[in-house]
Write a protein that holds these residues in place. Structure first.
Motif, short mmCIF file in Angstrom:
data_model
loop_
_atom_site.label_atom_id
_atom_site.label_comp_id
_atom_site.label_asym_id
_atom_site.label_seq_id
_atom_site.Cartn_x
_atom_site.Cartn_y
_atom_site.Cartn_z
N ALA A 221 55.24 56.29 26.74
CA ALA A 221 53.90 56.80 26.49
C ALA A 221 53.34 56.23 25.19
O ALA A 221 54.09 55.75 24.32
CB ALA A 221 53.92 58.32 26.43
N SER A 222 52.03 56.28 25.06
CA SER A 222 51.39 55.78 23.84
C SER A 222 51.70 56.70 22.65
O SER A 222 52.02 57.88 22.82
CB SER A 222 49.88 55.71 24.04
N ASP A 223 51.61 56.14 21.48
CA ASP A 223 51.88 56.90 20.27
C ASP A 223 50.92 58.08 20.13
O ASP A 223 51.32 59.18 19.72
CB ASP A 223 51.78 55.99 19.04
N ASP A 225 49.47 59.78 22.59
CA ASP A 225 49.85 60.85 23.53
C ASP A 225 51.10 61.58 23.05
O ASP A 225 51.21 62.80 23.19
CB ASP A 225 50.09 60.27 24.91
N LEU A 226 52.05 60.85 22.49
CA LEU A 226 53.25 61.48 21.96
C LEU A 226 52.91 62.43 20.82
O LEU A 226 53.47 63.54 20.71
CB LEU A 226 54.23 60.41 21.47
N VAL A 229 51.58 65.76 22.13
CA VAL A 229 52.63 66.60 22.72
C VAL A 229 53.53 67.19 21.65
O VAL A 229 53.92 68.36 21.72
CB VAL A 229 53.44 65.80 23.76
N ILE A 326 54.62 71.09 29.76
CA ILE A 326 54.58 69.65 29.50
C ILE A 326 55.47 68.95 30.52
O ILE A 326 56.65 69.28 30.66
CB ILE A 326 55.07 69.32 28.08
N VAL A 328 57.28 65.55 31.72
CA VAL A 328 57.74 64.22 31.31
C VAL A 328 58.47 63.61 32.49
O VAL A 328 59.51 64.13 32.91
CB VAL A 328 58.66 64.30 30.08
N ALA A 346 50.06 69.06 29.74
CA ALA A 346 50.18 67.72 29.18
C ALA A 346 51.22 66.97 30.00
O ALA A 346 52.14 67.57 30.56
CB ALA A 346 50.59 67.77 27.72
N LEU A 348 53.52 63.09 30.15
CA LEU A 348 53.91 61.80 29.58
C LEU A 348 54.58 60.98 30.67
O LEU A 348 55.55 61.42 31.28
CB LEU A 348 54.88 61.98 28.41
N ASN A 355 61.07 58.59 26.26
CA ASN A 355 59.98 59.42 25.76
C ASN A 355 60.50 60.67 25.06
O ASN A 355 59.97 61.09 24.03
CB ASN A 355 59.04 59.80 26.90
N LEU A 359 59.87 61.82 21.16
CA LEU A 359 59.40 63.16 20.79
C LEU A 359 60.36 63.82 19.81
O LEU A 359 59.92 64.46 18.83
CB LEU A 359 59.26 64.03 22.05
#
Length: 600
Positions: A221-223, A225-226, A229, A326, A328, A346, A348, A355, A359
């Motif tokens: 995932a993009s920074d 989006d991380l 979360v 969330i 993932v 959310a 990811l 991921n 996190l």
């Protein structure tokens, strides 16, 4: 590079400096070698003759020492797909399954569907024809125009049960499309990919590009989006985690990343009732050996770390107000499924454990900077205590379990835990006693004793009949040093291509232990009758039509026809000796069938 990657004995130069040519079958073998594919599992059909000739020539070149890729003959399409599936589940490496035209794809479709469901990569090939015998130099046989051709063809059939399917028509397409297909299979979300290859391309010359081998890359995932979360994670005081397929049991790196995340978050880990694998160590204090549904109302945050159906039923009111969910996963919200009715705040996408590690690192850094409170120690202590009490109660129940006329399943799994060597693979294709298997095989034998390190692989994904083929693929991947035990229900046993599987064991000396958990019926098929019609005619007359397997077959007797060892046990006191004889047969290179009359 082409000389090293594709050539067995000298290339025929093509039109330009970037290409050379050889038969399509030779190019396929070279492609497999270049891309570290160990096996080509073939369910045979006569138009595979160019491939067989190329393998025969390869054997001469090898001087009698078999090198990769290895050819393995499979007497059923479901076996070929299952072997590729099991091998990839252990190693993470996609293999090739060769299925005979559209008919073979249809026959193997159940296994392909399971691989798609479980995101297992493989490259599936299926031959066809584009000339139908009109070219006398490339006649596939008289059976093709009349019996073996379909309006749809292998690729069209494959679209229903694979990630991607494509028909190859031209010689210059073969190697590039093999590379493309393998890349798609091994890219997130992983899954089976099918290529339809004409007989004419296998037999005749095709150009081979001089290209480096390559595979799919890790996707995360993009920074940004991380960061979104991790802020949600930091606020949680009563989090929990649900998983089904976060990491392969044999992928220690991925499992370590999952463990790091859980310990940093400070949350209990629940498994879906039928987990694909042991993503999280079942001996860990935070592993919750119970169903999650009873505890959803206590959570303020839920992380679904790879689960197709995290709880049931999926009603939104199952969760308290304010609870954050969330998801993932490789492909969150399951775009290849018709339903996703679970609250999702959310998501990811990408490699699950990569991921989760990102996190974990971000959450740890936030806490180190004082931007987030430490994990809730009281929450961790509560679940550590709860989980220990649940384990103790289950262990006591298993020790006290008895059946008058057969073996209680708890006794069976306890005996297998004691006697199966550490490091063995446990493949399951059972329903009624699965919770007892997970408790019995993946917990310490006794209080204070260390838990054995078994590798867990689910051998089915909805459709029955795949467990033993998957177990055979696991055995090829693990080699002679590690044992493989497949627990299969007597119901699932009937869906399995048994002659093909037992024949494979005999032909290639693949010794596995098959334990038939024989409760003398399709027990799970009676559950809804009892649930919806508890006082109905079926219950009052003890007539469960969908659950009936009578008379009870002598499953163990089938082993002898293929050189295997077989025996039946109906008394727990006989278990240890019978298991010992089965393990001894495996050491002699023979497969074994242990038919255990058991309940549930």
């Amino acid at each position: 590079m082409a000389e090293n990657l594709y050539n067995r004995g000298g290339l025929i130069e093509g039109d330009g400096p970037d290409r050379a040519s050889m038969s399509g079958a030779e190019a396929l073998i070279g492609f497999a070698k270049a891309h570290d594919i160990d096996y080509i599992f073939c369910s045979p059909i006569a138009v595979m003759a160019p491939l067989w000739e190329a393998f025969a020539a390869k054997a001469i070149d090898d001087g009698g020492v078999e090198s990769t890729p290895r050819y393995r003959n499979c007497r059923h399409e479901l076996l070929a797909v299952g072997l590729a599936h099991g091998y990839a589940r252990v190693t993470g490496k996609p293999q090739i399954a060769f299925l005979p035209t559209g008919l073979g794809v249809l026959n193997g479709a159940m296994g392909l569907r399971s691989a798609l469901q479980e995101r297992t990569p493989m490259l599936v090939l299926s031959p066809d024809t584009i000339t139908y015998g009109t070219d006398k130099t490339c006649d596939p046989g008289c059976e093709w125009p009349s019996l073996l051709v379909d309006h749809h063809g292998p690729a069209a059939y494959g679209q229903l049960a694979t990630k991607w399917a494509r028909e190859i028509k031209m010689p210059h397409e073969l190697v590039p499309e093999l590379r493309r297909g393998l890349y798609f299979a091994d890219s997130i979300p992983r899954g089976p990919v099918l290529l339809q290859i004409p007989f004419e391309l296998l037999k005749n010359q095709v150009p081979v590009p001089r290209e480096q081998a390559f595979t799919g890359s890790v996707t995360v995932a993009s920074d940004a989006d991380l960061d979104k979360v991790v802020k949600l994670l930091a606020k949680a005081r009563a989090p929990l985690v649900i998983t089904e397929h976060a990491a392969r049991s044999n992928d220690q790196g991925a499992r370590a990343k999952f463990l790091s995340f859980v310990e940093e978050l400070g949350a209990p880990v629940f498994e879906f009732i039928n987990p694909t694998t042991e993503s999280f160590p079942r001996s860990h204090p935070l592993y919750a050996p119970t169903a999650v549904e009873a505890h959803l109302g206590e959570a303020d945050l839920i992380v679904v770390a790879g689960s197709n159906a995290p709880w049931h039923p999926p009603h939104p009111e199952s969760l308290p107000d304010g609870c954050v969910v969330i998801v993932v996963d490789e492909d969150p919200l399951r775009p290849r499924a018709p339903f996703w009715g679970y609250r999702t705040d959310a998501a990811l996408a990408g490699d699950i454990c990569e991921n989760l590690q990102l996190l974990s690192d971000k959450l740890k850094a936030m806490r180190a900077r004082g931007e987030a409170p430490p994990r809730n120690a009281a929450h961790v202590a509560l679940w550590t205590e709860r989980n220990a009490a649940t384990r103790s109660a289950k262990r006591t129940a298993a020790k006290n379990a008895r059946q008058k006329d057969c073996v209680h399943a708890s006794r069976l799994y306890a005996a297998m835990n004691r006697l199966l060597p550490a490091g063995s693979a446990v493949v399951d294709e059972i329903i009624a006693s699965l919770p007892l298997l997970i408790e019995g095989m993946f917990s310490a034998v006794g209080e204070g004793e260390p838990q054995k390190d078994f590798l867990h692989v689910r051998g089915w994904a909805g459709a029955l009949g795949t467990g033993i083929p998957v177990a055979l693929g696991c055995k090829l991947a693990l080699g002679p040093e590690r044992a493989v035990c497949c627990f299969v229900g007597d119901g699932a046993f009937h869906y399995t291509p048994i002659p093909a599987c037992f024949g494979f064991c005999q032909q290639y000396a693949v010794p596995i232990l098959i334990v038939v958990c024989n409760n003398r019926g399709f027990v799970s098929q009676s559950w809804n009758i009892q649930k919806y019609y508890p006082h109905g005619a079926a219950v009052t007359s003890n007539t469960f039509l969908g659950a009936d397997i009578t008379p009870t077959p002598a499953y163990a007797a089938l082993a002898a026809a293929y050189g295997g060892h077989g025996e039946t046990v109906a008394d727990a006191s006989q278990l240890d000796a019978a298991i010992g004889r089965c393990l001894a047969a495996m050491k002699d290179g023979r497969f074994a069938v242990l038919d255990v009359l058991c309940e549930p």
